[in-house]
Write an enzyme that holds these catalytic residues in place. Sequence first.
Site, mmCIF file in Angstrom:
data_model
loop_
_atom_site.group_PDB
_atom_site.id
_atom_site.type_symbol
_atom_site.label_atom_id
_atom_site.label_comp_id
_atom_site.label_asym_id
_atom_site.label_seq_id
_atom_site.Cartn_x
_atom_site.Cartn_y
_atom_site.Cartn_z
ATOM 1 C CE LYS A 93 11.628 -19.990 0.653
ATOM 2 N NZ LYS A 93 12.175 -18.581 1.072
ATOM 3 C CG ASP A 225 12.157 -14.569 5.787
ATOM 4 O OD1 ASP A 225 12.984 -15.261 5.318
ATOM 5 O OD2 ASP A 225 11.411 -13.817 5.002
#
Length: 315
Positions: A93, A225
């Site tokens: 990421k 998330d």
Amino acid sequence: AAARVALQSGATTVRDLGVNHFFDIGVRELNHAGVADLPDVVAAGYHVRPRPADELFIDIPKLVALMGKPVSGTENVRRLVRAQVERGVNVIKVMATERAGLPDTDPRKRVFTDEEIAAVVDEARKSGVYVAAHAHGDEGAYAAVKAGVRSIEHGTYLSDRTLALMKERGTYFDPTIATVADLIEPGGDYDNPILSIRGRHMLPRVRETAAKAWKLGIKLVAGTDTGYGPNSNRGMPHEVIELVAIGMPPMEAIKAATSISAECMGVEKRTGSIRPGLEADFVVVERDPLSDIKNLQDVLLVINNGKVVVNRLDR
């Protein structure tokens, strides 16, 4: 505990895009060893960002030269990627912009140059690992798509130019709309008056961007998330509901949480669909979600790797 909550909510496979001490890899390996009450995990380890978490240097002390100062330059970001790949991550990421969930950050502001993002993608690709880019602002997102990331996470302020490039490149889009809604409301993972003000501006924008992306034929995935912690009040059903609200047919929104997400994560040959040869990972709800997508919120049965982990059918 959070991993178990995720599974009990119906998330049999999760992608964790940032956690300390490679906890995500540990949960993944426990799942693969047969621990039924934990989800499978597509692990990213630590964020690649200008100021890595302090815990990274405890876990990988050989990176001490990068400690205490902003990480910059193509070779330094490559070092961060290589160190994480050596620990066994499935995905890298990269932070292409600052976060939205902190009151002192600017979600539009990019944090790496084009060359640095390209180096992250290239170094990951050498090891067969893909890259997911956190990007709210358009400039950072465009650079990430141009570099070849597999997915854009959030994408609140994406321009038509960036969306067109995503369509051309086959980039997946994970708008995390429900998380932006969480910024506004009291409680949840984000409970801050500044973030509430920010969220009121961001929510209509991310809904508009996601609707545009869907109409263009960009593959949307449903991401939460959320930390699945004691204060978390959003889960996968809430994101699927948001996707239906922007114009996706209910079955397409369900696919965004299952088969399309599995493609994005690179696990579609193992899970994400119900068909012979794949892992038995699925949920049962009481009423038809195609007639009312909100029915996804009432999960009665969770099967993980062929084992019943939640059973509320006889209550």
